[in-house]
Design a protein around this motif. Sequence first.
Motif, PDB file in Angstrom:
ATOM      1  N   MET A 200     -33.070  32.666  64.295  1.00  0.00           N
ATOM      2  CA  MET A 200     -32.725  32.704  65.674  1.00  0.00           C
ATOM      3  C   MET A 200     -31.794  31.458  65.849  1.00  0.00           C
ATOM      4  O   MET A 200     -31.914  30.274  65.498  1.00  0.00           O
ATOM      5  N   GLU A 201     -30.665  31.649  66.833  1.00  0.00           N
ATOM      6  CA  GLU A 201     -29.776  30.509  67.218  1.00  0.00           C
ATOM      7  C   GLU A 201     -30.464  29.751  68.127  1.00  0.00           C
ATOM      8  O   GLU A 201     -31.154  30.217  69.114  1.00  0.00           O
ATOM      9  N   LYS A 202     -30.545  28.462  68.560  1.00  0.00           N
ATOM     10  CA  LYS A 202     -30.923  27.656  69.283  1.00  0.00           C
ATOM     11  C   LYS A 202     -29.540  26.889  70.018  1.00  0.00           C
ATOM     12  O   LYS A 202     -28.921  26.215  69.352  1.00  0.00           O
ATOM     13  N   LYS A 203     -29.359  27.586  71.151  1.00  0.00           N
ATOM     14  CA  LYS A 203     -28.238  27.090  71.869  1.00  0.00           C
ATOM     15  C   LYS A 203     -28.865  26.683  73.277  1.00  0.00           C
ATOM     16  O   LYS A 203     -29.673  27.337  73.813  1.00  0.00           O
ATOM     17  N   PHE A 204     -28.198  25.626  73.804  1.00  0.00           N
ATOM     18  CA  PHE A 204     -28.853  25.166  75.002  1.00  0.00           C
ATOM     19  C   PHE A 204     -27.444  24.934  75.933  1.00  0.00           C
ATOM     20  O   PHE A 204     -26.091  24.598  75.609  1.00  0.00           O
ATOM     21  N   ARG A 205     -27.613  25.687  77.014  1.00  0.00           N
ATOM     22  CA  ARG A 205     -26.526  25.750  78.284  1.00  0.00           C
ATOM     23  C   ARG A 205     -26.876  25.024  79.492  1.00  0.00           C
ATOM     24  O   ARG A 205     -28.033  25.326  79.851  1.00  0.00           O
ATOM     25  N   VAL A 206     -25.869  24.583  79.950  1.00  0.00           N
ATOM     26  CA  VAL A 206     -26.184  23.999  81.373  1.00  0.00           C
ATOM     27  C   VAL A 206     -24.906  24.077  82.089  1.00  0.00           C
ATOM     28  O   VAL A 206     -23.866  24.110  81.797  1.00  0.00           O
ATOM     29  N   ALA A 207     -25.289  24.274  83.477  1.00  0.00           N
ATOM     30  CA  ALA A 207     -24.260  24.792  84.411  1.00  0.00           C
ATOM     31  C   ALA A 207     -23.283  23.404  84.996  1.00  0.00           C
ATOM     32  O   ALA A 207     -23.999  22.237  84.914  1.00  0.00           O
ATOM     33  N   ILE A 208     -22.079  23.629  85.018  1.00  0.00           N
ATOM     34  CA  ILE A 208     -21.206  22.451  85.500  1.00  0.00           C
ATOM     35  C   ILE A 208     -20.368  22.957  86.821  1.00  0.00           C
ATOM     36  O   ILE A 208     -20.186  24.141  86.661  1.00  0.00           O
ATOM     37  N   HIS A 209     -20.027  22.170  87.479  1.00  0.00           N
ATOM     38  CA  HIS A 209     -18.847  22.397  88.569  1.00  0.00           C
ATOM     39  C   HIS A 209     -18.062  21.127  88.803  1.00  0.00           C
ATOM     40  O   HIS A 209     -18.507  20.020  88.613  1.00  0.00           O
ATOM     41  N   HIS A 210     -17.027  21.438  89.250  1.00  0.00           N
ATOM     42  CA  HIS A 210     -15.958  20.403  89.968  1.00  0.00           C
ATOM     43  C   HIS A 210     -15.065  21.235  90.940  1.00  0.00           C
ATOM     44  O   HIS A 210     -14.395  22.276  90.720  1.00  0.00           O
ATOM     45  N   GLU A 211     -15.654  20.650  92.159  1.00  0.00           N
ATOM     46  CA  GLU A 211     -14.898  21.273  93.339  1.00  0.00           C
ATOM     47  C   GLU A 211     -15.355  22.717  93.411  1.00  0.00           C
ATOM     48  O   GLU A 211     -16.346  23.030  93.536  1.00  0.00           O
ATOM     49  N   ASP A 212     -14.367  23.842  93.626  1.00  0.00           N
ATOM     50  CA  ASP A 212     -14.676  25.279  93.460  1.00  0.00           C
ATOM     51  C   ASP A 212     -14.886  25.798  92.172  1.00  0.00           C
ATOM     52  O   ASP A 212     -15.110  27.098  92.172  1.00  0.00           O
ATOM     53  N   ASP A 213     -14.738  24.977  91.160  1.00  0.00           N
ATOM     54  CA  ASP A 213     -14.759  25.645  89.866  1.00  0.00           C
ATOM     55  C   ASP A 213     -15.874  25.441  88.928  1.00  0.00           C
ATOM     56  O   ASP A 213     -16.612  24.228  88.753  1.00  0.00           O
ATOM     57  N   SER A 214     -16.587  26.514  88.542  1.00  0.00           N
ATOM     58  CA  SER A 214     -17.989  26.554  88.068  1.00  0.00           C
ATOM     59  C   SER A 214     -17.742  26.999  86.637  1.00  0.00           C
ATOM     60  O   SER A 214     -16.979  27.664  86.505  1.00  0.00           O
ATOM     61  N   GLY A 215     -18.714  26.531  85.725  1.00  0.00           N
ATOM     62  CA  GLY A 215     -18.483  26.886  84.311  1.00  0.00           C
ATOM     63  C   GLY A 215     -19.894  26.154  83.689  1.00  0.00           C
ATOM     64  O   GLY A 215     -20.894  26.179  84.429  1.00  0.00           O
ATOM     65  N   TYR A 216     -19.922  26.281  82.516  1.00  0.00           N
ATOM     66  CA  TYR A 216     -21.207  25.670  81.655  1.00  0.00           C
ATOM     67  C   TYR A 216     -20.668  25.167  80.431  1.00  0.00           C
ATOM     68  O   TYR A 216     -19.420  25.081  79.987  1.00  0.00           O
ATOM     69  N   ILE A 217     -21.445  24.198  79.856  1.00  0.00           N
ATOM     70  CA  ILE A 217     -21.436  23.699  78.508  1.00  0.00           C
ATOM     71  C   ILE A 217     -22.466  24.044  77.649  1.00  0.00           C
ATOM     72  O   ILE A 217     -23.608  24.329  78.068  1.00  0.00           O
ATOM     73  N   GLU A 218     -22.017  24.414  76.586  1.00  0.00           N
ATOM     74  CA  GLU A 218     -22.948  25.116  75.731  1.00  0.00           C
ATOM     75  C   GLU A 218     -23.114  24.145  74.575  1.00  0.00           C
ATOM     76  O   GLU A 218     -22.137  23.807  73.994  1.00  0.00           O
ATOM     77  N   TYR A 219     -24.258  23.739  73.983  1.00  0.00           N
ATOM     78  CA  TYR A 219     -24.446  22.869  72.486  1.00  0.00           C
ATOM     79  C   TYR A 219     -25.321  23.821  71.744  1.00  0.00           C
ATOM     80  O   TYR A 219     -26.413  24.537  72.107  1.00  0.00           O
ATOM     81  N   ASP A 220     -24.590  24.188  70.587  1.00  0.00           N
ATOM     82  CA  ASP A 220     -25.354  24.830  69.494  1.00  0.00           C
ATOM     83  C   ASP A 220     -26.046  23.844  68.563  1.00  0.00           C
ATOM     84  O   ASP A 220     -25.446  22.974  67.854  1.00  0.00           O
ATOM     85  N   GLN A 221     -27.393  23.817  68.596  1.00  0.00           N
ATOM     86  CA  GLN A 221     -28.346  22.812  67.782  1.00  0.00           C
ATOM     87  C   GLN A 221     -28.003  23.122  66.203  1.00  0.00           C
ATOM     88  O   GLN A 221     -28.165  22.038  65.578  1.00  0.00           O
ATOM     89  N   ALA A 222     -27.791  24.142  65.708  1.00  0.00           N
ATOM     90  CA  ALA A 222     -27.847  24.579  64.032  1.00  0.00           C
ATOM     91  C   ALA A 222     -26.197  23.964  63.909  1.00  0.00           C
ATOM     92  O   ALA A 222     -26.451  23.554  62.724  1.00  0.00           O
ATOM     93  N   THR A 223     -25.227  24.169  64.720  1.00  0.00           N
ATOM     94  CA  THR A 223     -24.042  23.656  64.219  1.00  0.00           C
ATOM     95  C   THR A 223     -23.598  22.484  64.761  1.00  0.00           C
ATOM     96  O   THR A 223     -22.561  21.814  64.226  1.00  0.00           O
ATOM     97  N   GLN A 224     -24.387  21.926  65.713  1.00  0.00           N
ATOM     98  CA  GLN A 224     -23.714  20.765  66.426  1.00  0.00           C
ATOM     99  C   GLN A 224     -22.344  20.803  67.301  1.00  0.00           C
ATOM    100  O   GLN A 224     -21.987  19.953  67.162  1.00  0.00           O
ATOM    101  N   LYS A 225     -22.113  21.992  67.592  1.00  0.00           N
ATOM    102  CA  LYS A 225     -21.029  22.432  68.106  1.00  0.00           C
ATOM    103  C   LYS A 225     -21.149  22.484  69.780  1.00  0.00           C
ATOM    104  O   LYS A 225     -21.936  23.003  70.093  1.00  0.00           O
ATOM    105  N   VAL A 226     -20.121  21.984  70.652  1.00  0.00           N
ATOM    106  CA  VAL A 226     -20.176  21.981  71.881  1.00  0.00           C
ATOM    107  C   VAL A 226     -18.891  22.973  72.402  1.00  0.00           C
ATOM    108  O   VAL A 226     -17.739  22.843  71.796  1.00  0.00           O
ATOM    109  N   VAL A 227     -19.279  23.937  73.299  1.00  0.00           N
ATOM    110  CA  VAL A 227     -18.290  24.671  73.866  1.00  0.00           C
ATOM    111  C   VAL A 227     -18.191  24.300  75.475  1.00  0.00           C
ATOM    112  O   VAL A 227     -19.383  24.448  75.962  1.00  0.00           O
ATOM    113  N   VAL A 228     -17.198  24.106  75.992  1.00  0.00           N
ATOM    114  CA  VAL A 228     -17.055  23.955  77.478  1.00  0.00           C
ATOM    115  C   VAL A 228     -16.271  24.981  78.132  1.00  0.00           C
ATOM    116  O   VAL A 228     -15.198  25.412  77.558  1.00  0.00           O
ATOM    117  N   VAL A 229     -16.885  25.775  79.020  1.00  0.00           N
ATOM    118  CA  VAL A 229     -16.391  26.944  79.480  1.00  0.00           C
ATOM    119  C   VAL A 229     -16.048  26.499  81.122  1.00  0.00           C
ATOM    120  O   VAL A 229     -16.902  26.297  81.883  1.00  0.00           O
TER     121      VAL A 229
END
Length: 97
Positions: free
Chosen positions: A1-30
């Motif tokens: 099972m994949e273990k990913k952590f996501r947290v919401a982010i925003h800057h002014e009117d732009d919303s997104g999220y950051i995802e951290y994959d615990q298995a691969t130690q990779k970060v994805v910024v959206v």
Amino acid sequence: MEKKFRVAIHHEDDSGYIEYDQATQKVVVVIENQAKKQAIENFLGKEHILRWPKDTIYDFKEVRFQPTTDLESFKIVLTKLWENTQVLVDWSRPVPC
């Protein structure tokens, strides 16, 4: 099972999220703002030295955190995201995985 952590982010009117994959130690910024995306990626891609409480709230030591080492380090470094990138971590807004 994949273990990913996501947290919401925003800057002014732009919303997104950051995802951290615990298995691969990779970060994805959206987020649409490419300059902020790059700033976040740069911030999370380097080691941080933070003052950390030692024995009392008045006694600190410097501790090194590499955000991608583990989830706890990732979360700790995220607490400094705003003061370094002006991108707000919205801990209370759920982001489905």
